[in-house]
Structures are given as structure tokens and as C-alpha cells.
Design a protein around this motif. Structure first.
Motif, mmCIF file in Angstrom:
data_model
loop_
_atom_site.group_PDB
_atom_site.id
_atom_site.type_symbol
_atom_site.label_atom_id
_atom_site.label_comp_id
_atom_site.label_asym_id
_atom_site.label_seq_id
_atom_site.Cartn_x
_atom_site.Cartn_y
_atom_site.Cartn_z
ATOM 1 N N ASN A 21 0.999 -1.220 0.094
ATOM 2 C CA ASN A 21 0.012 -0.137 0.096
ATOM 3 C C ASN A 21 0.739 1.045 -0.145
ATOM 4 N N GLN A 23 0.330 4.391 -0.891
ATOM 5 C CA GLN A 23 -0.339 5.496 -0.672
ATOM 6 C C GLN A 23 -0.344 5.840 1.033
ATOM 7 N N ARG A 24 -0.489 4.501 1.770
ATOM 8 C CA ARG A 24 -0.422 4.387 3.000
ATOM 9 C C ARG A 24 0.793 4.769 3.798
ATOM 10 N N GLY A 26 3.775 5.484 2.152
ATOM 11 C CA GLY A 26 4.627 6.666 1.627
ATOM 12 C C GLY A 26 5.987 6.814 1.525
ATOM 13 N N SER A 27 6.724 5.731 1.724
ATOM 14 C CA SER A 27 8.125 5.893 1.460
ATOM 15 C C SER A 27 8.780 4.573 1.360
ATOM 16 N N SER A 124 1.371 10.075 5.986
ATOM 17 C CA SER A 124 1.771 10.934 4.748
ATOM 18 C C SER A 124 0.399 11.656 4.125
ATOM 19 N N SER A 126 -0.499 14.080 2.471
ATOM 20 C CA SER A 126 -0.672 14.624 0.919
ATOM 21 C C SER A 126 -1.148 13.161 0.046
ATOM 22 N N ASN A 127 -0.911 11.915 0.472
ATOM 23 C CA ASN A 127 -1.217 10.685 -0.227
ATOM 24 C C ASN A 127 -2.598 10.635 -0.001
ATOM 25 N N THR A 129 -6.822 10.558 0.436
ATOM 26 C CA THR A 129 -7.957 11.135 -0.036
ATOM 27 C C THR A 129 -8.405 12.414 0.516
ATOM 28 N N ARG A 133 -7.946 12.598 4.772
ATOM 29 C CA ARG A 133 -7.291 13.395 5.427
ATOM 30 C C ARG A 133 -8.067 14.312 6.462
ATOM 31 N N GLN A 154 6.508 15.727 6.878
ATOM 32 C CA GLN A 154 6.023 15.336 5.539
ATOM 33 C C GLN A 154 7.025 15.812 4.504
#
Length: 202
Positions: A21, A23-24, A26-27, A124, A126-127, A129, A133, A154
Motif C-alpha cells: 500500500n 499511498q499509506r 508513503g516511503s 503522509s 498528501s497521499n 484522499t 485527510r 512530511q
């Protein structure tokens, strides 16, 4: 050798989480020790008796944070990835682990905690919805006491305006020695009454 093995296992866990995942998570890799140190040193720990870390991952910040805690400090860790969460439970048995930061207030009530002195976030934003958020920020504002500390890292300044709607941004620190480089927001919850836009009123 044991430490190297542990680090390799943490990198592997994080990579698996990212691939599952992105998006969740993020890195691709956990936060660097430079980022973890910057986040933790930004908190006035003498003011903190209750703290939640959102998006704890493999515990890069948790490990650094633990050295600053007193025995009476109540710590809640939130991590959605099941394997990372199980790893955190094993490594930090004295901390309470939960899966979903969107249920932050519910979990505080369940654990008989009022409002938090501090929230540290590795999420994260910004990733996510816009709906997720806002849900997360709403939970954060309800859970954090007036004047409470919010520290979040961030990978851009995209959230600056949104954070400033509910929080006083005291400082933003840039940490180049991380992949990717990160910005650390050091904020406090406003103690003045909310206006109609602020999520703490919703």
C-alpha cells in the motif's frame, strides 16, 4: 550482527508495506536516524504525560522517543500494517498498539485517556484522499488538548496552510538526510475558540 539483522528485517518489513500500500506507507524505507532525532528533540518532554504516535512503522521514531520517556508516560502507537504492528507489540510491550488512527478518539476513550499532551505523526497526509485527510485531522484536533504539541514530518510543504487552520506552526525544520528529504512541522493546538472552518468544531 544482531543489530544489522534487526535493521535488515525492519527495512524488509517497510518495503513490503510500501509495495502492498504505497499511498499509506508513503516511503520505500523507514525514517532515518536524523529525521527521528529531529522529530523527538522538537518535543518538550517535560510537558508530556500522554503521547500518541501515528504511523509508527517499524519504530524508527518510537525507538528514539523511548529514551526521553519517564516510566509514567502513557504511549499509544498506531500502525495499519499488520506485520509492522505485530513487530511494534513485540518490541514495545509497555506501549499500547492500535491499528487505525481514524479511530483515535474512540481508542483514547477505550483506554480511559482524556486528551493527549502530544501527537507525533509520520502519516503522509498528501497521499490520502481529502475525506481521509479531514477525518484524521478532525481526530487529531479532538484528541489533542488545548496548547498540546503536534509534530509531523512530511515530504513537502503541501500541508502547511491546512495545518495552520487549526494549529499554531511554531517552526518548520528541513531534514535533508532522509529518503526522501523531509520537513518537520512543530505545532501547538490553538487555545482560542475555533471559528467555523476549524475541524475541532465539527
Amino acid at each position: 550482527m544482531e543489530k544489522k539483522q534487526m535493521n535488515f528485517n525492519e527495512y524488509l518489513l517497510f518495503l513490503q508495506g510500501f509495495l502492498t500500500n504505497p499511498q499509506r506507507v508513503g516511503s520505500l524505507i523507514p525514517s532515518s536516524r536524523f529525521l527521528a532525532a529531529k522529530v523527538v528533540e522538537s518535543v518538550p518532554w517535560d510537558e508530556v504525560k500522554t503521547v500518541a504516535e501515528l504511523g509508527s512503522g517499524t519504530g524508527a521514531i518510537t525507538r528514539c522517543m523511548k529514551t526521553q520517556l519517564t516510566g509514567s508516560t502513557k504511549v499509544l502507537l498506531f500502525e495499519r500494517d499488520k506485520k509492522m504492528r505485530e513487530n511494534l507489540k513485540a518490541e514495545y510491550p509497555d506501549f499500547v498498539c492500535h491499528s487505525n488512527a481514524c479511530q483515535l478518539v474512540k481508542k483514547l476513550n477505550h483506554d480511559d485517556i482524556g486528551q493527549l499532551d502530544c501527537i507525533i505523526s509520520g502519516l503522509s497526509f498528501s497521499n490520502f484522499t481529502s475525506e481521509m485527510r479531514e477525518t484524521l485531522l478532525n481526530q487529531i484536533m479532538k484528541a489533542l488538548k488545548p496548547g498540546g504539541i503536534f509534530v509531523a514530518f512530511q515530504y513537502s510543504l503541501q500541508m502547511k496552510k491546512r495545518f495552520a487552520a487549526d494549529l499554531t506552526i511554531e517552526k518548520i525544520e528541513f531534514v535533508p538526510f532522509n529518503f526522501p528529504p523531509a520537513f518537520v512541522y512543530i505545532c501547538r493546538k490553538k487555545e482560542v475558540p475555533c471559528n467555523g472552518y476549524n475541524t475541532c468544531c465539527n
